[in-house]
Design an enzyme around this catalytic site. Sequence first.
Site, short mmCIF file in Angstrom:
data_model
loop_
_atom_site.label_atom_id
_atom_site.label_comp_id
_atom_site.label_asym_id
_atom_site.label_seq_id
_atom_site.Cartn_x
_atom_site.Cartn_y
_atom_site.Cartn_z
N THR A 59 -3.02 6.54 1.36
CA THR A 59 -1.94 7.42 0.90
C THR A 59 -2.34 8.15 -0.38
O THR A 59 -2.19 9.38 -0.47
CB THR A 59 -0.68 6.58 0.59
OG1 THR A 59 -1.09 5.39 -0.08
CG2 THR A 59 0.08 6.22 1.84
N PHE A 93 8.00 8.72 -0.97
CA PHE A 93 7.78 7.27 -1.08
C PHE A 93 8.83 6.47 -0.31
O PHE A 93 8.99 5.27 -0.53
CB PHE A 93 7.80 6.85 -2.56
CG PHE A 93 6.67 7.44 -3.36
CD1 PHE A 93 5.37 6.99 -3.19
CD2 PHE A 93 6.89 8.47 -4.26
CE1 PHE A 93 4.32 7.53 -3.91
CE2 PHE A 93 5.85 9.03 -4.99
CZ PHE A 93 4.56 8.55 -4.81
N CYS A 152 8.60 2.53 -1.40
CA CYS A 152 7.23 2.17 -1.80
C CYS A 152 7.22 1.43 -3.14
O CYS A 152 7.72 1.95 -4.14
CB CYS A 152 6.40 3.44 -1.93
SG CYS A 152 4.75 3.13 -2.51
C1 HEM Z 1 0.79 8.74 -2.82
C2 HEM Z 1 0.75 7.46 -2.55
C3 HEM Z 1 1.73 6.70 -1.71
C4 HEM Z 1 2.66 7.15 -0.80
C5 HEM Z 1 2.95 8.59 -0.39
C6 HEM Z 1 3.34 5.97 -0.26
C7 HEM Z 1 4.36 6.01 0.66
C8 HEM Z 1 5.07 4.91 1.09
C9 HEM Z 1 6.22 4.96 1.96
C10 HEM Z 1 6.81 6.23 2.56
C11 HEM Z 1 6.64 3.68 2.13
C12 HEM Z 1 7.88 3.22 2.90
C13 HEM Z 1 7.60 2.98 4.34
C14 HEM Z 1 8.88 2.67 5.06
O1 HEM Z 1 9.95 2.79 4.50
O2 HEM Z 1 8.81 2.31 6.22
C15 HEM Z 1 5.73 2.80 1.40
C16 HEM Z 1 5.82 1.40 1.36
C17 HEM Z 1 4.91 0.61 0.71
N1 HEM Z 1 3.93 1.00 -0.16
FE1 HEM Z 1 3.43 2.92 -0.58
N2 HEM Z 1 2.79 4.85 -0.85
C18 HEM Z 1 1.82 5.24 -1.73
C19 HEM Z 1 1.04 4.41 -2.54
C20 HEM Z 1 1.09 3.05 -2.56
C21 HEM Z 1 0.27 2.18 -3.38
C22 HEM Z 1 -0.78 2.68 -4.37
C23 HEM Z 1 0.58 0.90 -3.06
C24 HEM Z 1 0.03 -0.40 -3.62
C25 HEM Z 1 -0.67 -0.52 -4.68
C26 HEM Z 1 1.62 0.95 -2.06
C27 HEM Z 1 2.20 -0.16 -1.49
C28 HEM Z 1 3.26 -0.12 -0.61
C29 HEM Z 1 3.85 -1.31 -0.01
C30 HEM Z 1 3.39 -2.76 -0.25
C31 HEM Z 1 4.90 -0.87 0.80
C32 HEM Z 1 5.83 -1.73 1.64
C33 HEM Z 1 7.03 -2.12 0.80
C34 HEM Z 1 7.93 -3.09 1.54
O3 HEM Z 1 8.14 -2.91 2.72
O4 HEM Z 1 8.41 -4.00 0.88
N3 HEM Z 1 1.90 2.26 -1.78
N4 HEM Z 1 4.80 3.58 0.76
#
Ligand code: HEM
Length: 367
Positions: A181, A308, A315
């Site tokens: 991402t 996010f 996120c």
């Molecule tokens: C530009 C960077 C990023 C974008 C656009 C992004 C986008 C997203 C989105 C849209 C979700 C939600 C998915 C859903 O609702 O089904 C998500 C969940 C998540 N993201 Fe990110 N993310 C990014 C960077 C990161 C980074 C750097 C990490 C960790 C260091 C991370 C860890 C997570 C985790 C662990 C979840 C799951 C949360 C849960 O379900 O409890 N993400 N992300």
Amino acid sequence: MSKFVTEDTHGSLNFQLMMPAFSACCEELVSRWTQSLGSDGWCEVDVCPAFQTLTGDVISRTAFGSSYLEGRRIFELQSVQADRIVAEVKKIFIPGYMSLPTKKNRLMHQTNNEIESILRGLIEKRMQAMQQGESTKDDLLGLMLESNMRETDDKGQPILGMTIEEVIEECKLFYFAGSETTSVLLTWTMIVLAMHPEWQDRAREEVLGLFAKNKPEYDGFSKLKTVTMILYEVLRLYPPAVAFMRKTYKEIEIGSITYPAGVIIELPVLLIHHDPDIWGSDVHEFKPERFADGIAKASKDPGAFLPFGWGPRICIGQNFALLEAKMAVCMILQHFEFDLGPTYSHVPHNQKMLRPMHGAQIKLRAI
Ligand code: HEM
């Protein structure tokens, strides 16, 4: 759902402690690009793979500290695994097919075993070091294991803390969710700044005004107004995750439609981000100034900016990603000016994530 971040360790991630990992990885990137410069002072790079390496290294260093080189292999394997899963998802879905002993399924199983065995090795080594008082808990792995060990110490077994299996799953999730991402965000940022030199100049002016050519400091990041607006506008135009899904667990009414339990609903982030009724008739244009007064005032609907996600599954890495992206953008702007390469063609394409279909060829010159 991420157990690590939603339970007792939530909020204990100290971003300031992660700055050295961010800057060390960005310094490596800048030095690789500097070495590639030709005698005319220019070089051309496809920034897609370069940013994949960068963000994989960042997760590796912040998760595993000094063992980050071993973590790199996990990142490569996870990426291969993700490609295979996407290829399978595109096929007609036959329940139970993924458990059949086909050649592909066996390969996926083997890769998964390899990932888990590297992680298990890293975890065991770290636990031994922690038990002997040799290791710090400044990285993600240290924090997770501390939660695990605290519970086993007090009660003799891991009841509320994380089990090793959970730590392994959590490490895999962080790699999967956090590296691709952020690398896609950085890739589009480079493309867009190469397309809009006036914004590249404005951003560089801001960065040099705050940090000169010195290593960017944590405290200065909150003063980066132009760079922040640019990153938001890139995330609006090119959200790495183009949609997210939810399943109804009980009958629910949304708008005027009643859905029974078990229905999968897709939230089309890309379409919402490109809706002229929400963002105005200039919706397809790159205009970072729409974020001048913050996210809530950038559109007619304060909840329409969803890169996010939203709600309880939002996120958990968004601050991590934005800090990492700011560090990379600052260091690149401090050292290079850049244009689009002659072979670049602008074809945003949704494959796993929204990426440039034919790569992101960028011409760089040291400044
Ligand atoms: C530009 C960077 C990023 C974008 C656009 C992004 C986008 C997203 C989105 C849209 C979700 C939600 C998915 C859903 O609702 O089904 C998500 C969940 C998540 N993201 Fe990110 N993310 C990014 C960077 C990161 C980074 C750097 C990490 C960790 C260091 C991370 C860890 C997570 C985790 C662990 C979840 C799951 C949360 C849960 O379900 O409890 N993400 N992300």
